[in-house]
Scaffold this motif. Structure first.
Motif, PDB file in Angstrom:
ATOM      1  N   LEU A   1       0.803  -1.138  -0.095  1.00 46.47           N
ATOM      2  CA  LEU A   1       0.016  -0.005  -0.094  1.00 46.47           C
ATOM      3  C   LEU A   1       0.778   1.228   0.122  1.00 46.47           C
ATOM      4  N   PHE A   2       1.144   1.967   1.250  1.00 42.40           N
ATOM      5  CA  PHE A   2       1.991   3.242   1.135  1.00 42.40           C
ATOM      6  C   PHE A   2       3.472   3.026   0.848  1.00 42.40           C
ATOM      7  N   ASN A   3       3.851   1.720   1.281  1.00 48.09           N
ATOM      8  CA  ASN A   3       5.377   1.579   1.088  1.00 48.09           C
ATOM      9  C   ASN A   3       6.359   2.718   1.627  1.00 48.09           C
ATOM     10  N   ALA A   4       6.164   2.671   2.839  1.00 46.19           N
ATOM     11  CA  ALA A   4       6.713   3.777   3.766  1.00 46.19           C
ATOM     12  C   ALA A   4       8.320   3.635   3.845  1.00 46.19           C
ATOM     13  N   ALA A   5       8.718   2.237   3.604  1.00 50.82           N
ATOM     14  CA  ALA A   5      10.268   2.330   3.427  1.00 50.82           C
ATOM     15  C   ALA A   5      10.842   3.130   2.008  1.00 50.82           C
ATOM     16  N   GLN A   6      10.011   2.722   1.266  1.00 63.05           N
ATOM     17  CA  GLN A   6      10.539   3.670  -0.087  1.00 63.05           C
ATOM     18  C   GLN A   6      10.243   5.007  -0.391  1.00 63.05           C
TER      19      GLN A   6
END
Length: 191
Positions: free
Chosen positions: A94-99
């Motif tokens: 979903l939000f791909n907070a790491a990238q």
């Protein structure tokens, strides 16, 4: 002599009309500013959440009826009240907070009705993609804060977006909704 006085009076009148109010700068109040979302869960209920960490500023020129805003939210600060769901929302699904540790709304197109902002048109950058979004104001007001002893302006704004425009496609094939209701609650303190 009389013609000199008339010329001076005309010059004074012209110069007073040229003077305009400067735009005021407001800092986002993080205790009164949130991005909230709602998305249907198979048509049975609504999943809701918000982003707790944010920063930004607003410029507002009430006389000229113009404004600018830039607000950045941390994707890892998502808060649904369910830690397991928060972790999934932060994941690459979903939000791909790491990238993509942040998402941002930027605008320099404010629409007014009298003294009230009614609409803010700009762009939302999410998952590395930027698309236009227009936020409609449900309410807007400026007031003198009795605690801060400064002017505060703010409002509740909303827009419905198609999350797939930003490449957030998780669950669409299973029947998860594409449309997400964004609600942006903003208050900013005059600097």
């Amino acid at each position: 002599m009389r013609s000199t006085l008339i010329a001076l009076a005309a010059l004074a009148a012209l110069s007073s009309g040229v003077a305009q109010a400067e735009p005021a700068t407001y800092a986002i109040d993080p205790t009164h500013t949130f991005a909230n979302f709602e998305i249907s869960h198979f048509g049975a209920a609504m999943n809701r959440g918000r982003f707790d960490k944010k920063e930004g500023s607003v410029q507002l020129d009430k006389a000229a009826k113009t404004g600018k805003v830039e607000i950045t939210f941390e994707t890892a600060s998502i808060n649904t009240g369910t830690p397991g769901f928060d972790k999934h929302l932060q994941s690459a699904d979903l939000f791909n907070a790491a990238q993509f540790p942040t998402f941002k709304f930027v605008s320099d197109k404010f629409t007014f009705n009298g003294d009230k902002v009614t609409e803010v048109a700009g762009t939302l950058t999410l998952l590395g993609k930027t698309n236009p979004v227009t936020l409609k104001a449900n309410q807007f007001n400026c007031y003198q804060s009795p605690m801060l002893k400064r002017e505060v302006c703010g409002g509740d704004f909303e827009a419905t977006i198609d999350r797939t425009q930003w490449g957030m496609n998780y669950g669409v094939d299973w029947g998860f909704a594409k449309n997400v209701l964004l609600r942006l609650q903003v208050e900013a303190v005059k600097q």
